[in-house]
Design an enzyme around this catalytic site. Structure first.
Site, PDB file in Angstrom:
ATOM      1  N   HIS A  47       2.200  -3.093   2.401  1.00 23.02           N
ATOM      2  CA  HIS A  47       1.655  -2.762   3.709  1.00 23.02           C
ATOM      3  C   HIS A  47       0.583  -3.781   4.101  1.00 23.02           C
ATOM      4  O   HIS A  47      -0.145  -4.284   3.241  1.00 23.02           O
ATOM      5  CB  HIS A  47       1.039  -1.360   3.688  1.00 23.02           C
ATOM      6  CG  HIS A  47       2.006  -0.292   3.325  1.00 23.02           C
ATOM      7  ND1 HIS A  47       1.642   0.843   2.627  1.00 23.02           N
ATOM      8  CD2 HIS A  47       3.339  -0.170   3.557  1.00 23.02           C
ATOM      9  CE1 HIS A  47       2.702   1.613   2.454  1.00 23.02           C
ATOM     10  NE2 HIS A  47       3.743   1.018   3.007  1.00 23.02           N
ATOM     11  N   HIS A  90      -2.833  -2.910  -0.570  1.00 21.54           N
ATOM     12  CA  HIS A  90      -2.787  -2.582  -2.000  1.00 21.54           C
ATOM     13  C   HIS A  90      -1.718  -1.553  -2.340  1.00 21.54           C
ATOM     14  O   HIS A  90      -1.920  -0.680  -3.189  1.00 21.54           O
ATOM     15  CB  HIS A  90      -4.160  -2.108  -2.484  1.00 21.54           C
ATOM     16  CG  HIS A  90      -5.297  -2.980  -2.030  1.00 21.54           C
ATOM     17  ND1 HIS A  90      -5.242  -4.357  -2.149  1.00 21.54           N
ATOM     18  CD2 HIS A  90      -6.490  -2.687  -1.460  1.00 21.54           C
ATOM     19  CE1 HIS A  90      -6.380  -4.870  -1.674  1.00 21.54           C
ATOM     20  NE2 HIS A  90      -7.142  -3.877  -1.237  1.00 21.54           N
ATOM     21  N   HIS A  91      -0.573  -1.671  -1.667  1.00 22.44           N
ATOM     22  CA  HIS A  91       0.585  -0.824  -1.957  1.00 22.44           C
ATOM     23  C   HIS A  91       1.801  -1.695  -2.258  1.00 22.44           C
ATOM     24  O   HIS A  91       2.863  -1.531  -1.636  1.00 22.44           O
ATOM     25  CB  HIS A  91       0.883   0.111  -0.781  1.00 22.44           C
ATOM     26  CG  HIS A  91      -0.211   1.077  -0.476  1.00 22.44           C
ATOM     27  ND1 HIS A  91      -0.423   1.595   0.787  1.00 22.44           N
ATOM     28  CD2 HIS A  91      -1.165   1.621  -1.264  1.00 22.44           C
ATOM     29  CE1 HIS A  91      -1.462   2.419   0.754  1.00 22.44           C
ATOM     30  NE2 HIS A  91      -1.928   2.455  -0.479  1.00 22.44           N
ATOM     31  N   PRO A  92       1.707  -2.622  -3.207  1.00 23.38           N
ATOM     32  CA  PRO A  92       2.820  -3.542  -3.459  1.00 23.38           C
ATOM     33  C   PRO A  92       4.007  -2.830  -4.104  1.00 23.38           C
ATOM     34  O   PRO A  92       3.844  -1.854  -4.832  1.00 23.38           O
ATOM     35  CB  PRO A  92       2.210  -4.581  -4.398  1.00 23.38           C
ATOM     36  CG  PRO A  92       1.165  -3.813  -5.155  1.00 23.38           C
ATOM     37  CD  PRO A  92       0.585  -2.854  -4.143  1.00 23.38           C
TER      38      PRO A  92
END
Length: 537
Positions: free
Chosen positions: A295, A472-474
């Site tokens: 994101h 920080h949603h890889p």
């Protein structure tokens, strides 16, 4: 090297790995080794909800990765915090419990990932959960993972939500229920106003099992492959290099950055890249470390007219001391919540079938936010953060060095298309519309970022390129699927390699529309169930 033997070896004790290790050892029939490169989760800030502001930059429990320079973002390097302790990132994240949109999982199924549609994954979300609101069609009770409402209502949060409604965004009491769109309070992975990581939920109850060995300070450096099969793991620890053999399977759960790195170090990855790194190619797998999907996030902040924000806590030692006492004695006060109390999901274009924007309320504002320090403004402030949930761009994770202890090279592909930029600019304009509503107007002294001078699309696009970051949603660097662009099959088995699976957010074919911790835990639950089914078959 010393050698030991287990039925299963799990590399990484994070959001999914802790779940897998706990479930595989639950019956007592299988011996399990869980390797975690970081320390035990004894850092006190881990367990205090507001403590994630400390662990965000703490190298003792955080890998503190950085991306490569991003060409579309003025060649800036992006800070990428990742958990380095038992519980992984579930021990340092913002604790927001969001599953994503039902259609995300149905789309996975349409891509050939049988068994991953919404109706198939819901039982594993429910199995994991101990929902404070009780059992229902969408929620479970009695599971290891405590999911709670915010400890109380908050004045600024209520004003923002009222402004959202005035701007035409309806209320949604449960983002994880029948529908996702709307605004409302977030639930969190907390219990009794303490963080409830997967270390607390799954590993603490399992520690006494004689068939489960949890080894911290143990960095997996290579999966040992023999005749097309994973037979063990080499890992580094204080005593040096060790080898652990696996009778049945190795499960890689190093996360979206760590899992492709370990596979590449083991000779599984793009052949040309591996040769450039001096690594023998065991299997040419171009998809390993490709398809990085995350994101994209921007921060808009306002100066607040009232001293009710977390800036006021950060800038006052008397308030800090009082807050510490309140939390220590009563588990109440500002330290008892995560400061990310509410948000909304909406569409950047009404023609879209489902939300592609998430807007988070952060009850603080920052002058500086880097990998080394976070500095709050010296005045009351808050942030509304438009997040693009469905970027077109896909990046890569590659080895920066053949040294297994070196961080990987991470390159995103944010703002690849006009749609990517349009969605973010739409989010910025929507946030401004919300800020102008009567319910929120009394709380706003001035817009700080991007500031009132930023009005045109060109100015907003420049602001996005200068300040936008990963949320920080890889995901998706070991993507699940049936074709050549996939790393694992729908049972999470690595294509062409026996006895090896991947179980974490890296297996998502595409990132879900929401925070990724809850889906990672679901992936751990489903992975363990499939492994046990296959063993029993």
């Amino acid at each position: 090297m010393q050698q030991e033997t287990y039925d299963f070896i799990v590399t990484g004790a994070g959001s999914a790995g802790a779940v897998v290790a706990s479930r595989l050892s639950e019956s007592g029939r299988h011996s399990v080794l869980l390797l975690e490169a970081g320390p035990p989760d004894t850092n006190p800030w881990i367990h205090i909800p507001l403590g994630f502001a400390k662990t965000f930059i703490d190298p003792r429990v955080n890998w503190k990765f950085e991306s490569a320079p991003q060409p579309t973002l003025d060649n800036r390097r992006l800070y990428l915090p990742r958990g380095k302790t038992l519980g992984g990132t579930s021990s340092i994240n913002g604790m927001v419990y969001i599953r994503g949109n039902h259609a995300d999982y149905d789309e996975w199924r349409q891509r050939g990932c049988t068994g991953w549609d919404w109706d198939s994954v819901l039982p594993y979300f429910r199995k994991a959960q101990n929902q404070a609101r009780g059992d229902s069609e969408y929620h479970g009770t009695g599971g290891p993972l405590n999911v709670s409402d915010q400890p109380r209502r908050f004045e600024l949060t209520d004003a923002v939500l009222a402004a959202c409604e005035q701007a035409g965004v309806p209320r949604n009491p449960d983002f994880n229920g029948a529908m996702q769109e709307g605004c409302g309070y977030y639930q969190t992975t907390t219990s009794n106003r303490r963080r409830w990581s997967t270390a607390k939920a799954y590993l603490d109850p399992a520690r006494s099992r004689p068939n489960l060995t949890i080894r911290t300070g143990a960095h997996a450096t290579r999966v040992i492959l023999s005749d097309g099969r994973a037979t063990g793991v080499e890992y580094a620890c204080l005593e040096g290099r060790r080898i652990a053999a696996a009778r049945r399977e190795v499960v890689v759960s190093g996360g979206t950055y760590g899992s492709p790195q370990l596979l590449q170090l083991s000779g599984l990855g793009p052949a040309e890249h591996l040769r450039d790194m001096g690594i023998d190619v065991v299997r040419d797998m171009p998809a390993v470390g490709s398809n990085l999907h995350d994101h994209f996030n921007t921060y808009m902040s306002w100066r607040c007219t009232r001293s009710i924000t977390l800036n006021d806590l950060e800038n006052s030692w008397p308030r800090k001391i009082a807050a510490g006492i309140r939390y220590s004695l009563f588990r109440s006060g500002p330290m008892a919540s995560n400061g990310i109390h509410a948000g909304l999901f909406t569409r950047s274009d009404p023609r879209l079938e489902r939300p592609d924007l998430q807007i988070n309320l952060l009850e603080w504002s920052t002058l500086e936010r880097t990998r080394d320090r976070v500095i709050s403004h010296r005045f009351p402030g808050f942030t509304l953060s438009p997040v693009h949930l469905k970027p077109d761009g896909r990046g890569t994770v590659r080895l920066a060095s053949p040294d297994p202890l070196a961080p990987p090279s991470i390159l995103f592909d944010f703002l690849r298309t006009d749609y990517d930029m349009r969605a973010v600019v739409t989010g910025i304009r929507l946030v401004r519309t919300i800020a102008e509503q009567p319910a929120l107007r009394p709380y706003i002294a001035a817009e700080i970022a991007p500031g009132p001078a930023t009005q045109s699309d060109a100015d907003m696009e420049a602001f996005v390129r200068q300040t936008g970051v990963s949320n920080h949603h890889p995901s998706s660097t070991c993507a699940m699927g049936t074709g050549t662009n996939a790393v694992v099959d729908p049972r999470l088995r690595v294509h062409g390699v026996g006895g090896l699976r991947v179980a974490d957010a890296s297996i998502m074919p595409s990132v879900v529309a929401g925070n990724t911790n809850a889906p990672s835990i679901m992936i751990g639950e489903k992975a363990a169930a499939m492994i046990l089914e296959d063993v029993a078959a």
